[in-house]
Scaffold this motif. Structure first.
Motif, PDB file in Angstrom:
ATOM      1  N   ARG A   1       0.815  -1.212   0.000  1.00 32.80           N
ATOM      2  CA  ARG A   1       0.000   0.000   0.000  1.00 32.80           C
ATOM      3  C   ARG A   1       0.854   1.271   0.000  1.00 32.80           C
ATOM      4  NH1 ARG A   1      -4.805   0.485   4.373  1.00 32.80           N
ATOM      5  NH2 ARG A   1      -5.160  -1.609   3.543  1.00 32.80           N
ATOM      6  N   VAL A   2       1.909   1.290   0.801  1.00 32.78           N
ATOM      7  CA  VAL A   2       2.728   2.489   0.972  1.00 32.78           C
ATOM      8  C   VAL A   2       3.747   2.637  -0.153  1.00 32.78           C
ATOM      9  CG1 VAL A   2       4.330   3.670   2.565  1.00 32.78           C
ATOM     10  CG2 VAL A   2       2.371   2.418   3.470  1.00 32.78           C
ATOM     11  N   CYS A   3       3.990   1.570  -0.892  1.00 32.21           N
ATOM     12  CA  CYS A   3       5.005   1.603  -1.948  1.00 32.21           C
ATOM     13  C   CYS A   3       4.756   2.738  -2.941  1.00 32.21           C
ATOM     14  CB  CYS A   3       5.038   0.257  -2.672  1.00 32.21           C
ATOM     15  SG  CYS A   3       6.337   0.130  -3.915  1.00 32.21           S
ATOM     16  N   MET A   4       3.499   2.955  -3.327  1.00 33.60           N
ATOM     17  CA  MET A   4       3.196   4.011  -4.300  1.00 33.60           C
ATOM     18  C   MET A   4       3.565   5.395  -3.764  1.00 33.60           C
ATOM     19  SD  MET A   4       2.222   4.826  -7.309  1.00 33.60           S
ATOM     20  CE  MET A   4       1.420   3.393  -8.015  1.00 33.60           C
ATOM     21  N   ASN A   5       3.351   5.611  -2.469  1.00 30.32           N
ATOM     22  CA  ASN A   5       3.745   6.872  -1.835  1.00 30.32           C
ATOM     23  C   ASN A   5       5.258   7.066  -1.920  1.00 30.32           C
ATOM     24  OD1 ASN A   5       3.883   9.175  -0.151  1.00 30.32           O
ATOM     25  ND2 ASN A   5       3.939   7.924   1.691  1.00 30.32           N
ATOM     26  N   VAL A   6       5.987   6.012  -1.621  1.00 29.14           N
ATOM     27  CA  VAL A   6       7.450   6.089  -1.571  1.00 29.14           C
ATOM     28  C   VAL A   6       8.059   6.348  -2.950  1.00 29.14           C
ATOM     29  CG1 VAL A   6       9.532   4.747  -1.082  1.00 29.14           C
ATOM     30  CG2 VAL A   6       7.620   4.698   0.535  1.00 29.14           C
ATOM     31  N   VAL A   7       7.467   5.749  -3.984  1.00 31.98           N
ATOM     32  CA  VAL A   7       8.035   5.897  -5.335  1.00 31.98           C
ATOM     33  C   VAL A   7       7.325   6.978  -6.137  1.00 31.98           C
ATOM     34  CG1 VAL A   7       8.721   3.473  -5.339  1.00 31.98           C
ATOM     35  CG2 VAL A   7       6.554   4.132  -6.407  1.00 31.98           C
ATOM     36  N   SER A   8       6.541   7.818  -5.477  1.00 34.22           N
ATOM     37  CA  SER A   8       5.679   8.784  -6.170  1.00 34.22           C
ATOM     38  C   SER A   8       6.446   9.666  -7.155  1.00 34.22           C
ATOM     39  CB  SER A   8       4.936   9.652  -5.157  1.00 34.22           C
ATOM     40  OG  SER A   8       5.838  10.332  -4.291  1.00 34.22           O
ATOM     41  N   LYS A   9       7.617  10.152  -6.773  1.00 30.60           N
ATOM     42  CA  LYS A   9       8.322  11.084  -7.672  1.00 30.60           C
ATOM     43  C   LYS A   9       8.778  10.395  -8.956  1.00 30.60           C
ATOM     44  CE  LYS A   9      13.166  11.033  -6.116  1.00 30.60           C
ATOM     45  NZ  LYS A   9      14.263  11.902  -5.617  1.00 30.60           N
ATOM     46  N   TYR A  10       9.104   9.101  -8.860  1.00 32.91           N
ATOM     47  CA  TYR A  10       9.528   8.361 -10.049  1.00 32.91           C
ATOM     48  C   TYR A  10       8.343   8.075 -10.971  1.00 32.91           C
ATOM     49  CZ  TYR A  10      13.637   7.648  -7.136  1.00 32.91           C
ATOM     50  OH  TYR A  10      14.742   7.849  -6.333  1.00 32.91           O
ATOM     51  N   VAL A  11       7.216   7.699 -10.368  1.00 26.77           N
ATOM     52  CA  VAL A  11       6.014   7.396 -11.154  1.00 26.77           C
ATOM     53  C   VAL A  11       5.501   8.666 -11.830  1.00 26.77           C
ATOM     54  CG1 VAL A  11       3.641   6.544 -11.057  1.00 26.77           C
ATOM     55  CG2 VAL A  11       5.404   5.478  -9.640  1.00 26.77           C
ATOM     56  N   LYS A  12       5.424   9.765 -11.080  1.00 29.06           N
ATOM     57  CA  LYS A  12       4.934  11.028 -11.628  1.00 29.06           C
ATOM     58  C   LYS A  12       5.817  11.510 -12.778  1.00 29.06           C
ATOM     59  CE  LYS A  12       4.021  14.143  -8.506  1.00 29.06           C
ATOM     60  NZ  LYS A  12       4.239  14.892  -7.260  1.00 29.06           N
TER      61      LYS A  12
END
Length: 413
Positions: free
Chosen positions: A22-33
């Motif tokens: 669940r938290v993984c998306m928060n942690v990698v947010s800058k890369y995904v964005k």
């Protein structure tokens, strides 16, 4: 080790994996964005898609767990969400990621209501609070481990492969759980007759009838107060789940290393809060009764968390804000296992339905704050306005505990 403690170990691992995914998306947010060319408002809808589908499927999967047992339901939901965790790495634009995250949330829905069913069936009533505290502490441990594990993994393999690896971990858990676990203590090979009697004498729940008295459930004022409390509570929770990385890096100008430290510290303190809240509630219940034992922890934890959120938004020192927010998690998470313990207290044999209803309302709160945070920040370029809103929500959530009576079951047939 008693068999029910082995069951709790399995739930501990489940909750840890849940928050890793669940938290993984928060942690990698800058890369995904950056990779998919998303702004904060678009990213808010992607994060919100998870919360919305999670909310919509909470009650159905909780009800199904009450009816056919948590063994099959937990195995199915973990397999489902693990598959879509892995598929997250295949997203190629806004729409594809939105759809994958929606389906991911649909799969993860029901994990905690069905964990509550396991606790209701496998633990005496006096141990419910502490058992819930262990499960939620595990989730916070998963959140604390996520930046420590995922950021190096992203630097090594990229954000896409990171989701694939996490998906495999969930599939392994689901397979082991289905093979090993049994819905009733008496059906588990190797458990002693003494422990079976200890569990069955200590619980109030019978399973001869799986009919759900929906009229009584939905007309119960304590359930509605519990649902509204959780709805507002999750405004605080989902700030940390979805937006804390963006807040620290874009709103406070912190480095990725500092962000990793503060996110891990927040979830680590949250684990302490969960353990403390569950055990404290059981101790107070034993001394002063169920009503005081549950209410005191809920009011105190959420009320103090509201104050610390306000101070974090007001301070101009970025490091101080990080520490204040970390303490917020500790304080608000005192109430988390207590809320799910109340679901067992008042839900009894319909604990899955009650937990599903409460978590449904909570996830809707998670959906709203996730969307609102992205919109407010994108429109005002002020990252602290949402914190002031969250502080108000947590204060009202604390006061709602005065309307929740854990001594009254939601339905008596």
């Amino acid at each position: 080790m008693k068999f029910r403690h082995r069951v709790l170990t399995g739930l501990f691992l489940l909750s840890t994996i849940t928050y890793l995914d669940r938290v993984c998306m928060n942690v990698v947010s800058k890369y995904v964005k950056a990779d998919l060319h998303l702004n904060n408002q678009q990213f808010g809808w992607i994060l919100g898609a998870f919360s919305l589908s999670y909310a919509l499927f909470e009650m159905p999967t909780g009800s199904l767990g009450d009816k056919i047992g948590p063994r099959r339901i937990l195995a199915r939901v973990v397999l489902w969400w693990s598959g879509f965790t892995a598929l997250t790495g295949t997203a190629f634009n806004f729409i594809s990621l939105l759809l994958i995250r929606f389906l991911f949330g649909a799969g993860e829905a029901g994990a905690y209501p069905n964990a509550s069913i396991v606790i209701a069936r496998w633990f005496p009533a006096i141990e419910i609070g502490r058992a819930q505290s262990v499960i939620w502490a595990a989730g916070r441990l998963g959140g604390a481990l996520t930046p420590l594990l995922v950021i190096p993994l992203v630097h090594w393999a990229g954000w896409r492969w990171s989701f694939g690896i996490l998906g495999i971990v969930g599939i392994l858990w689901a397979t082991a759980w289905y093979v090993w676990f049994r819905d009733e203590p008496a059906a588990k090979e190797g458990i002693s007759d003494e422990e079976v009697l200890e569990i069955e004498r200590g619980r109030k729940i019978k399973y001869s009838d799986h009919q759900i008295p929906w009229k009584n459930v939905l007309r119960n004022p304590d359930l509605w107060a519990l649902m509204l409390m959780c709805h507002l509570f999750f405004y605080g929770s989902y700030f940390f789940t979805n937006w804390s990385s963006v807040y620290f890096q874009e709103g406070r100008g912190l480095t990725e290393e500092d962000t990793k430290t503060f996110i891990s510290l927040s979830y680590f303190l949250g684990a302490i809060g969960c353990i403390t809240g569950g055990f404290l509630s059981d101790v107070l219940t034993k001394q002063y009764g169920l009503k005081i034992g549950r209410r005191a922890v809920g009011i105190g934890g959420l009320g103090l968390s509201s104050l610390f959120f306000l101070m974090a938004g007001l301070t101009t020192n970025n490091q101080t804000a990080g520490y204040l927010l970390a303490v917020c998690v500790l304080l608000k998470d005192l109430a988390l296992p207590v809320a799910f313990a109340v679901c067992v207290d008042i839900g009894q044999r319909n604990a899955g339905v009650v937990a599903g209803a409460m978590n449904f309302a909570g996830q809707l709160g998670g959906f709203f704050i996730t969307i609102l945070f992205g919109i407010i920040v994108e429109q005002t370029n002020n990252f602290n306005y949402p914190l002031f809103m969250i502080a108000g929500c947590l204060l009202v959530s604390a006061l709602l505990w005065l309307r929740i009576d854990p001594t009254r079951p939601v339905a008596i047939n």
